[in-house]
Write a protein that holds these residues in place. Sequence first.
Motif, PDB file in Angstrom:
ATOM      1  N   VAL A 248      52.160  32.192  11.831  1.00 22.44           N
ATOM      2  CA  VAL A 248      52.973  33.260  11.238  1.00 22.44           C
ATOM      3  C   VAL A 248      53.182  34.388  12.233  1.00 22.44           C
ATOM      4  CG1 VAL A 248      53.020  35.077   9.487  1.00 22.44           C
ATOM      5  CG2 VAL A 248      52.388  32.759   8.839  1.00 22.44           C
ATOM      6  N   VAL A 249      52.124  34.810  12.910  1.00 23.82           N
ATOM      7  CA  VAL A 249      52.236  35.917  13.872  1.00 23.82           C
ATOM      8  C   VAL A 249      53.158  35.531  15.026  1.00 23.82           C
ATOM      9  CG1 VAL A 249      50.972  37.309  15.545  1.00 23.82           C
ATOM     10  CG2 VAL A 249      50.035  36.964  13.265  1.00 23.82           C
TER      11      VAL A 249
ATOM     12  N   ASN B 109      55.326  35.039   1.313  1.00 23.66           N
ATOM     13  CA  ASN B 109      55.797  36.406   1.081  1.00 23.66           C
ATOM     14  C   ASN B 109      55.659  37.263   2.330  1.00 23.66           C
ATOM     15  OD1 ASN B 109      56.348  35.681  -1.515  1.00 23.66           O
ATOM     16  ND2 ASN B 109      54.585  36.697  -2.422  1.00 23.66           N
ATOM     17  N   ILE B 110      54.531  37.147   3.002  1.00 23.75           N
ATOM     18  CA  ILE B 110      54.307  37.944   4.199  1.00 23.75           C
ATOM     19  C   ILE B 110      55.300  37.556   5.289  1.00 23.75           C
ATOM     20  CG2 ILE B 110      52.659  38.361   6.068  1.00 23.75           C
ATOM     21  CD1 ILE B 110      50.453  38.156   3.941  1.00 23.75           C
ATOM     22  N   THR B 111      55.613  36.270   5.377  1.00 18.97           N
ATOM     23  CA  THR B 111      56.593  35.812   6.367  1.00 18.97           C
ATOM     24  C   THR B 111      57.964  36.416   6.114  1.00 18.97           C
ATOM     25  OG1 THR B 111      55.402  33.710   6.642  1.00 18.97           O
ATOM     26  CG2 THR B 111      57.679  33.787   7.399  1.00 18.97           C
ATOM     27  N   ILE B 112      58.405  36.401   4.871  1.00 14.31           N
ATOM     28  CA  ILE B 112      59.732  36.934   4.558  1.00 14.31           C
ATOM     29  C   ILE B 112      59.776  38.445   4.758  1.00 14.31           C
ATOM     30  CG2 ILE B 112      59.403  37.320   2.080  1.00 14.31           C
ATOM     31  CD1 ILE B 112      62.549  35.880   3.712  1.00 14.31           C
ATOM     32  N   ILE B 113      58.678  39.147   4.430  1.00 17.29           N
ATOM     33  CA  ILE B 113      58.621  40.598   4.660  1.00 17.29           C
ATOM     34  C   ILE B 113      58.715  40.899   6.152  1.00 17.29           C
ATOM     35  CG2 ILE B 113      57.055  42.592   4.626  1.00 17.29           C
ATOM     36  CD1 ILE B 113      56.157  41.634   1.852  1.00 17.29           C
ATOM     37  N   GLY B 114      57.968  40.164   6.963  1.00 16.92           N
ATOM     38  CA  GLY B 114      58.012  40.370   8.406  1.00 16.92           C
ATOM     39  C   GLY B 114      59.370  40.045   8.990  1.00 16.92           C
TER      40      GLY B 114
ATOM     41  N   SER C 264      55.055  44.748  12.356  1.00 16.18           N
ATOM     42  CA  SER C 264      53.960  45.656  11.996  1.00 16.18           C
ATOM     43  C   SER C 264      53.696  45.630  10.497  1.00 16.18           C
ATOM     44  CB  SER C 264      54.283  47.080  12.445  1.00 16.18           C
ATOM     45  OG  SER C 264      54.328  47.161  13.851  1.00 16.18           O
ATOM     46  N   TYR C 265      54.769  45.612   9.686  1.00 20.24           N
ATOM     47  CA  TYR C 265      54.586  45.589   8.234  1.00 20.24           C
ATOM     48  C   TYR C 265      54.050  44.240   7.775  1.00 20.24           C
ATOM     49  CZ  TYR C 265      57.554  49.681   8.688  1.00 20.24           C
ATOM     50  OH  TYR C 265      58.070  50.882   9.068  1.00 20.24           O
ATOM     51  N   GLY C 266      54.634  43.150   8.296  1.00 22.96           N
ATOM     52  CA  GLY C 266      54.148  41.834   7.921  1.00 22.96           C
ATOM     53  C   GLY C 266      52.718  41.609   8.354  1.00 22.96           C
TER      54      GLY C 266
END
Length: 322
Positions: free
Chosen positions: A261-262, A227-232, A238-240
């Motif tokens: 991921v980063v 989820n965090i990957t798709i949001i970023g 910055s949001y991810g």
Amino acid sequence: MFSRFPHLQPTLAGIAQDIGRAYWTLIKIMLPATIAVKLLDSLGFTQWLGVALGPVMELLGLPSELGLVWAVTMLTNIYTGMAAFYTLSVGQEYTVAQISILGLLMLVAHSLVIEGAVAKATGVRWRLTLAVRIGSGLILAVLFSQIFSHFGLLQQPAQLMWQPQVSEPGWLGWGLAQLKLLAWIFVILSSLVVMMRILRWLGVERVLQQLLSPLMRCLTIGKEASNITIIGMLLGLSYGAGLLINEVRSGHISKRDTLLVVCFLGLCHSLIEDTLLILLLGADLSTILWGRVIFAIALITAMGRIWLKSRHCPDPLPNPDS
């Protein structure tokens, strides 16, 4: 109201706590970095960096003065870089190939001070962030420069479709713009935290993880980071990373996955907004979107598999709180 729904109050309190923690973390990171960038610009560092990048631009088949555009973009953001480009482009004519190459540099390596500070909060070192993003930007630019030159592609004149508004000069105008930006970050971050809670409650999070599982397996990243990957990818690093910081500190995502991921989001984030911005300069969509995405997947897949093949697979990150 809370007496009728006894589980609502602790849920809302938990959401508010998550929002406050994530936003305060970003503020502590972004505010000093933003002030540092403004001071560097006031001291003439941006102009100096632009001159230093002139020979690099010429090697890529670009006019040397466009080094200032990339310098501004790296230190500030794509919007400011576009404004600098508009100022320099008056009376000039560039090809679609040249704008696409410049666009790749701007998309991969921008806002390095602020986004590098955000990445550092997850445990990813500055030198890795700068090496991956600046190095990848140059590799992509060289690759497509050779392709365009060898095959004679995209040599038609680029059509500039955007003219920026002139911002108010001085520290006051800059300060008001930063306050407005921080307010928008709070609104968007709050919406993301609430959305992730709702997706988790509805079971959609599990579905998204299944849909993204082929990409996550390719990148050798655990499904917890889906989820965090798709949001970023869609909204920005910055949001991810803001959400990722909380997950890392709570132990939900491994340090190895955090680094991958980063790094992936550093190369491939804000695919909608940033891509549209560079398109307004007259760049080629396939180059700046699919070229960037494919390169990011290939590089992070290689990085992930190198660690997996390591016999001991040491933890690549220090403690982010250290």
